[in-house]
Design an enzyme around this catalytic site. Structure first.
Site, short mmCIF file in Angstrom:
data_model
loop_
_atom_site.label_atom_id
_atom_site.label_comp_id
_atom_site.label_asym_id
_atom_site.label_seq_id
_atom_site.Cartn_x
_atom_site.Cartn_y
_atom_site.Cartn_z
CB SER A 38 -22.61 8.50 14.28
OG SER A 38 -22.83 9.89 14.34
CG ASP A 247 -15.72 12.46 16.64
OD1 ASP A 247 -16.65 13.21 17.00
OD2 ASP A 247 -15.92 11.36 16.09
CG HIS A 250 -19.67 11.48 17.36
ND1 HIS A 250 -18.86 11.49 16.25
CD2 HIS A 250 -20.91 11.13 16.92
CE1 HIS A 250 -19.56 11.15 15.17
NE2 HIS A 250 -20.81 10.94 15.56
#
Length: 286
Positions: A38, A247, A250
């Site tokens: 991600s 977040d 990340h």
């Protein structure tokens, strides 16, 4: 590295692959391929049946369109910024219907949120035999310092030591493995990027880099905004540039830009045996 891989979980390494020439065309060309999780996914999971998606606000709030794109960021991620700095067209997700024709010559992004370094979630093959001539491999970051881990294990903002120890054991072994591969190839094909040290610079002294905090996420809820996902109902900071983390897992776009700066121009402390600018200069003379 199998035992360490189990400890590290899904948030692990990613690869940037550079092909400097295509034999199918006469003119010299460059292509950029991305593999990872991600941290570098630019929208592949939008095409998959998975809950690991970044397809709703406030993801993308600082992207040029100000809309979510599938990137786990408030704006651009690391591959986007590398392409921008190198003057390349940004790569498309490999699942995008737009990835055809001349767009194939730019490269493609194969990253998918949730993949890792284990054989059942990651890729394990010899990239050099498939055509790439430069492969930039990042180590794992300081996993115990992300807001998600602080929210679960920290009382006074200290990093989770078990995960930090795992990262400290894993990364040197990764560099050792890449050095061995280079020796087998007879040239510096594989480049190790020390993203652990890059992140630790922010975490140890965030104010030196213009950040207000390296512990609290910009978007989230609970302690350190580290619980759950970033959603329209989450707490949301007003200035993303003041935060290392966007977040619970990340980095913000600004943190990503500082990481890319080290990848491009950093010393061997950050990129070994050479940085990306040196690689491109060397290849241009070949």
């Amino acid at each position: 590295m199998s035992k360490l891989a189990h400890m590290l979980g899904p948030l692990s390494i990613f690869w940037f692959v550079f092909i400097t020439k295509f034999s199918m065309i006469q003119a010299e060309s460059k292509a950029f391929f991305v593999f990872g999780d991600s941290l570098v996914d630019n929208g592949n999971n939008n095409y998959l049946a998975t809950t690991a998606r970044a397809d709703s606000p406030p993801y993308g709030i600082d992207y040029p369109s100000h809309r979510p794109t599938g990137r786990f960021s408030n704006g651009l991620n690391i591959p986007d910024i590398i392409s921008e700095k190198m003057g390349w067209e940004p790569t498309l997700p490999y699942l995008s219907p737009e990835l055809r024709g001349k767009n194939l010559l730019i490269g493609a992004n194969f990253a998918s949120a949730g993949v890792g370094v284990l054989n059942d979630t990651g890729y394990q093959f010899r990239l050099y035999k498939l055509g790439p001539r430069r492969v930039l491999v990042t180590g794992t970051g300081p996993l115990g310092c992300v807001p998600a881990e602080l929210a679960q294990h920290s009382r006074r903002g200290e990093c989770a030591q078990e995960l930090m120890k795992a990262a400290s054991l894993f990364n040197p072994q990764l560099v050792k493995m890449l050095t061995k591969l280079n020796n087998e190839c007879g040239k510096d094909v594989f480049i190790a990027a020390n993203t652990n040290q890059m992140h630790m610079d922010f975490i140890t002294n965030p104010k030196q880099f213009g950040f207000r905090t390296s512990k609290e996420a910009c978007c989230g809820q609970g302690p350190y905004n580290g619980l759950g996902l970033c959603t329209p109902l989450s707490n949301l900071c007003s200035n993303r540039d003041e935060y290392v983390f966007w977040d619970p897992f990340h980095p913000t776009e600004r943190a990503n830009r500082l990481i890319v700066q080290q990848i491009l121009e950093g010393s061997q402390k950050y990129v070994y045996p050479m940085n990306l600018r040196a690689i491109m200069a060397m290849d241009s003379r070949a």
